[in-house]
Design a protein around this motif. Structure first.
Motif, PDB file in Angstrom:
ATOM      1  N   VAL A   1      -3.421  19.745  12.059  1.00 43.47           N
ATOM      2  CA  VAL A   1      -4.118  19.447  10.809  1.00 43.47           C
ATOM      3  C   VAL A   1      -3.139  18.798   9.842  1.00 43.47           C
ATOM      4  CG1 VAL A   1      -5.450  20.383   8.882  1.00 43.47           C
ATOM      5  CG2 VAL A   1      -5.629  21.439  11.152  1.00 43.47           C
ATOM      6  N   THR A   2      -3.580  17.739   9.183  1.00 48.86           N
ATOM      7  CA  THR A   2      -2.754  17.092   8.172  1.00 48.86           C
ATOM      8  C   THR A   2      -3.634  16.691   6.995  1.00 48.86           C
ATOM      9  OG1 THR A   2      -1.204  15.270   7.734  1.00 48.86           O
ATOM     10  CG2 THR A   2      -3.024  14.806   9.208  1.00 48.86           C
ATOM     11  N   ALA A   3      -3.062  16.676   5.807  1.00 47.32           N
ATOM     12  CA  ALA A   3      -3.777  16.212   4.618  1.00 47.32           C
ATOM     13  C   ALA A   3      -3.277  14.818   4.266  1.00 47.32           C
ATOM     14  CB  ALA A   3      -3.551  17.168   3.448  1.00 47.32           C
ATOM     15  N   VAL A   4      -4.193  13.950   3.859  1.00 50.93           N
ATOM     16  CA  VAL A   4      -3.829  12.567   3.559  1.00 50.93           C
ATOM     17  C   VAL A   4      -4.558  12.100   2.309  1.00 50.93           C
ATOM     18  CG1 VAL A   4      -3.475  12.045   6.009  1.00 50.93           C
ATOM     19  CG2 VAL A   4      -5.674  11.534   4.943  1.00 50.93           C
ATOM     20  N   SER A   5      -4.057  11.005   1.766  1.00 55.04           N
ATOM     21  CA  SER A   5      -4.731  10.332   0.662  1.00 55.04           C
ATOM     22  C   SER A   5      -5.433   9.094   1.195  1.00 55.04           C
ATOM     23  CB  SER A   5      -3.705   9.924  -0.399  1.00 55.04           C
ATOM     24  OG  SER A   5      -2.879   8.881   0.111  1.00 55.04           O
TER      25      SER A   5
ATOM     26  N   SER B   1       0.854  -1.189   0.000  1.00 56.20           N
ATOM     27  CA  SER B   1       0.000   0.000   0.000  1.00 56.20           C
ATOM     28  C   SER B   1       0.886   1.234   0.000  1.00 56.20           C
ATOM     29  CB  SER B   1      -0.944   0.014   1.212  1.00 56.20           C
ATOM     30  OG  SER B   1      -0.202   0.058   2.421  1.00 56.20           O
ATOM     31  N   ALA B   2       0.302   2.351  -0.422  1.00 54.68           N
ATOM     32  CA  ALA B   2       1.038   3.613  -0.464  1.00 54.68           C
ATOM     33  C   ALA B   2       0.074   4.752  -0.186  1.00 54.68           C
ATOM     34  CB  ALA B   2       1.713   3.807  -1.822  1.00 54.68           C
ATOM     35  N   ALA B   3       0.576   5.793   0.469  1.00 55.65           N
ATOM     36  CA  ALA B   3      -0.294   6.915   0.836  1.00 55.65           C
ATOM     37  C   ALA B   3       0.518   8.194   0.940  1.00 55.65           C
ATOM     38  CB  ALA B   3      -0.997   6.634   2.163  1.00 55.65           C
ATOM     39  N   LEU B   4      -0.181   9.305   0.785  1.00 53.97           N
ATOM     40  CA  LEU B   4       0.392  10.618   1.063  1.00 53.97           C
ATOM     41  C   LEU B   4      -0.081  11.060   2.435  1.00 53.97           C
ATOM     42  CD1 LEU B   4       0.711  13.758  -1.113  1.00 53.97           C
ATOM     43  CD2 LEU B   4      -0.672  13.909   0.963  1.00 53.97           C
ATOM     44  N   ILE B   5       0.825  11.671   3.187  1.00 51.48           N
ATOM     45  CA  ILE B   5       0.470  12.279   4.470  1.00 51.48           C
ATOM     46  C   ILE B   5       1.419  13.445   4.690  1.00 51.48           C
ATOM     47  CG2 ILE B   5       1.895  10.583   5.700  1.00 51.48           C
ATOM     48  CD1 ILE B   5      -0.015  10.952   8.113  1.00 51.48           C
ATOM     49  N   THR B   6       0.878  14.596   5.022  1.00 48.65           N
ATOM     50  CA  THR B   6       1.744  15.769   5.143  1.00 48.65           C
ATOM     51  C   THR B   6       2.538  15.780   6.443  1.00 48.65           C
ATOM     52  OG1 THR B   6      -0.099  17.070   6.049  1.00 48.65           O
ATOM     53  CG2 THR B   6       0.258  17.155   3.661  1.00 48.65           C
ATOM     54  N   ALA B   7       2.059  15.075   7.469  1.00 49.33           N
ATOM     55  CA  ALA B   7       2.768  15.057   8.757  1.00 49.33           C
ATOM     56  C   ALA B   7       2.716  13.657   9.351  1.00 49.33           C
ATOM     57  CB  ALA B   7       2.163  16.070   9.722  1.00 49.33           C
ATOM     58  N   PRO B   8       3.653  12.778   8.977  1.00 42.69           N
ATOM     59  CA  PRO B   8       3.659  11.419   9.522  1.00 42.69           C
ATOM     60  C   PRO B   8       3.977  11.421  11.017  1.00 42.69           C
ATOM     61  CG  PRO B   8       5.112  11.629   7.609  1.00 42.69           C
ATOM     62  CD  PRO B   8       4.742  13.002   8.028  1.00 42.69           C
ATOM     63  N   PRO B   9       3.677  10.338  11.708  1.00 40.91           N
ATOM     64  CA  PRO B   9       4.028  10.239  13.127  1.00 40.91           C
ATOM     65  C   PRO B   9       5.529  10.431  13.343  1.00 40.91           C
ATOM     66  CG  PRO B   9       2.556   8.453  12.492  1.00 40.91           C
ATOM     67  CD  PRO B   9       2.951   9.144  11.231  1.00 40.91           C
ATOM     68  N   LEU B  10       5.881  11.180  14.391  1.00 42.28           N
ATOM     69  CA  LEU B  10       7.260  11.407  14.833  1.00 42.28           C
ATOM     70  C   LEU B  10       8.107  12.180  13.824  1.00 42.28           C
ATOM     71  CD1 LEU B  10       8.070   7.883  16.376  1.00 42.28           C
ATOM     72  CD2 LEU B  10       6.980   9.858  17.464  1.00 42.28           C
ATOM     73  N   SER B  11       7.473  12.798  12.830  1.00 42.34           N
ATOM     74  CA  SER B  11       8.235  13.517  11.806  1.00 42.34           C
ATOM     75  C   SER B  11       8.640  14.917  12.254  1.00 42.34           C
ATOM     76  CB  SER B  11       7.414  13.628  10.519  1.00 42.34           C
ATOM     77  OG  SER B  11       6.263  14.439  10.720  1.00 42.34           O
ATOM     78  N   GLY B  12       7.928  15.463  13.241  1.00 32.83           N
ATOM     79  CA  GLY B  12       8.210  16.822  13.674  1.00 32.83           C
ATOM     80  C   GLY B  12       7.518  17.881  12.841  1.00 32.83           C
ATOM     81  N   TRP B  13       6.790  17.466  11.805  1.00 33.46           N
ATOM     82  CA  TRP B  13       6.064  18.420  10.965  1.00 33.46           C
ATOM     83  C   TRP B  13       4.717  18.721  11.608  1.00 33.46           C
ATOM     84  CZ3 TRP B  13       7.680  20.453   6.135  1.00 33.46           C
ATOM     85  CH2 TRP B  13       8.938  20.000   5.720  1.00 33.46           C
ATOM     86  N   ASP B  14       4.393  20.000  11.691  1.00 33.46           N
ATOM     87  CA  ASP B  14       3.180  20.401  12.392  1.00 33.46           C
ATOM     88  C   ASP B  14       2.497  21.565  11.695  1.00 33.46           C
ATOM     89  OD1 ASP B  14       2.311  18.904  14.503  1.00 33.46           O
ATOM     90  OD2 ASP B  14       3.569  19.873  15.995  1.00 33.46           O
ATOM     91  N   LEU B  15       1.185  21.523  11.651  1.00 32.24           N
ATOM     92  CA  LEU B  15       0.372  22.676  11.276  1.00 32.24           C
ATOM     93  C   LEU B  15      -0.785  22.714  12.261  1.00 32.24           C
ATOM     94  CD1 LEU B  15      -0.309  25.031   9.364  1.00 32.24           C
ATOM     95  CD2 LEU B  15      -1.727  23.428   8.066  1.00 32.24           C
ATOM     96  N   ASN B  16      -0.843  23.762  13.058  1.00 34.24           N
ATOM     97  CA  ASN B  16      -1.894  23.898  14.058  1.00 34.24           C
ATOM     98  C   ASN B  16      -2.876  24.982  13.635  1.00 34.24           C
ATOM     99  OD1 ASN B  16      -1.100  22.210  16.652  1.00 34.24           O
ATOM    100  ND2 ASN B  16       0.784  23.080  15.831  1.00 34.24           N
ATOM    101  N   SER B  17      -4.134  24.776  13.966  1.00 37.84           N
ATOM    102  CA  SER B  17      -5.159  25.737  13.575  1.00 37.84           C
ATOM    103  C   SER B  17      -6.276  25.772  14.606  1.00 37.84           C
ATOM    104  CB  SER B  17      -5.738  25.365  12.207  1.00 37.84           C
ATOM    105  OG  SER B  17      -6.828  26.209  11.870  1.00 37.84           O
TER     106      SER B  17
END
Length: 357
Positions: free
Chosen positions: A173-177, A138-154
């Motif tokens: 907030v994260t965007a995913v496929s 399987s394959a997916a897009l995710i803008t902020a995976p677990p433990l990545s340190g990437w964050d967008l708060n709203s």
């Protein structure tokens, strides 16, 4: 950890610096004369030396106890619920050539002439090609995976519920496929997960995690409730309906309290919004789950070269490596303090046999 470091430093001073200072103040000739006369009573220096050794033993024992507590913490980290699988899951970053960056973020009011999304034009075709690679489960897009340190708060609002100006609601907030939960092996505990049919022309939906449900719905059923993400101020004009609750994933640190987050379908992030530029028109992450030993980096570079040659790939990393890096400081602290405590206690114990002579 800081307290143990202070104790270690104090033990070092007691076991090395202070004895050296005491020796430096002793008159060697007087000491030898006293020894030749067979002095029966202990000198003040001898008493002080004995006290220092006793302090060394006590502090070294305290270090050993602290090491035991650190080991217990590390044991708990090893048993902590991750909320995702680490076996055969690899993530990597992708950056489009025309990435806008946060400095160029702006809301466009021309929604009638909104440009097509990079999610639809590039990322979705890439995902479909990735899933056809032999060995890719399987394959997916995710803008902020677990433990990545990437964050967008709203900040956000729940339709039909009053706001509290003094305590505004906030979430990651994260965007995913589609296939995101399947790729990471995270269970959907209520409703359904986002899928590839959640496109710009279909009803806008979102999936929240358990932490979000606990904090903002407090035991009530969140399915069917609607979330607003700023309205005209952010370009997110339509509300998103909650269709699922995802199991909690370790987000910033393994073993730490999980923070609320919500997922948006990548193709339902309006291209005229701030969220589009912050989530998709910048560096994003892809995740793949493989069957057995697959050269992920080589295969993914080949796919992107074929479908999206202008997108740059980097930072290939397994989820097991992400977990190891996240817990590295705790493990290193345990090994260093443990080694120091063991050696200090052994030296202090050995010296104690001579200090009272």
């Amino acid at each position: 950890m800081l307290a143990l470091g202070a104790i270690a430093a104090l033990t070092t001073v007691l076991s090395s610096l202070l004895p050296a200072l005491l020796v430096g103040r002793v008159n060697p000739q007087a000491a030898l004369q006293a020894a030749s006369r067979g002095v029966g009573s202990r000198s003040v220096g001898g008493k002080l030396s004995g006290a220092l050794v006793a302090a060394e033993v006590a502090l070294s024992t305290l270090l050993l106890v602290g090491t035991g507590l650190l080991f217990h913490t590390l044991w708990n980290l090893g048993k902590a619920r991750l909320g995702f699988e680490t076996a055969n899951v690899t993530t990597f970053t992708a950056m489009p050539a025309d990435a806008a960056g946060f400095s160029a973020m702006a809301v466009s009011e021309d929604t009638a002439n909104a440009p097509a999304s990079v999610a639809t034009l590039t990322y979705q075709p890439v995902l479909e090609r990735m899933r056809r690679v032999p060995g890719i489960e399987s394959a997916a897009l995710i803008t902020a995976p677990p433990l990545s340190g990437w964050d967008l708060n709203s900040d956000f609002k729940i339709v039909g519920q009053p706001d509290d100006p003094e305590n505004p609601r906030s979430t990651r907030v994260t965007a995913v496929s589609g296939d995101c939960a399947r790729t990471f092996g995270t269970p959907v505990v209520r409703g359904r997960m986002i899928n590839d049919d959640d496109v710009a022309s279909s009803p806008f939906v979102t999936v929240i995690n358990e932490a979000f449900a606990r904090k903002y719905f407090k035991g009530k059923d969140p399915l069917g409730m609607q979330i607003k993400l700023g309205g005209k101020d952010t370009g997110m004009l339509k509300p998103y309906t909650i269709v699922g609750v995802l199991g909690d994933q370790a987000d910033h640190n393994v073993g730490a309290e999980v923070q609320p987050f919500l997922m948006l379908p990548q193709q339902q992030v309006p291209t005229t919004s701030l969220f589009y530029q912050a989530l998709l028109k910048t560096i994003v992450h892809f995740a793949v789950k493989t069957k057995g030993n697959v050269p992920v980096a080589a295969e993914m570079r080949s796919v992107f070269h074929e479908v999206a040659p202008s997108v740059a790939l980097d930072e290939f990393q397994t989820m097991q490596k992400a977990v190891d890096q996240n817990t590295f400081s705790q493990r290193l602290g345990l090994y260093l303090v443990g080694s120091f405590a063991r050696n200090s206690w052994a030296i202090a114990a050995a010296r104690s046999g001579f200090a009272w002579r």
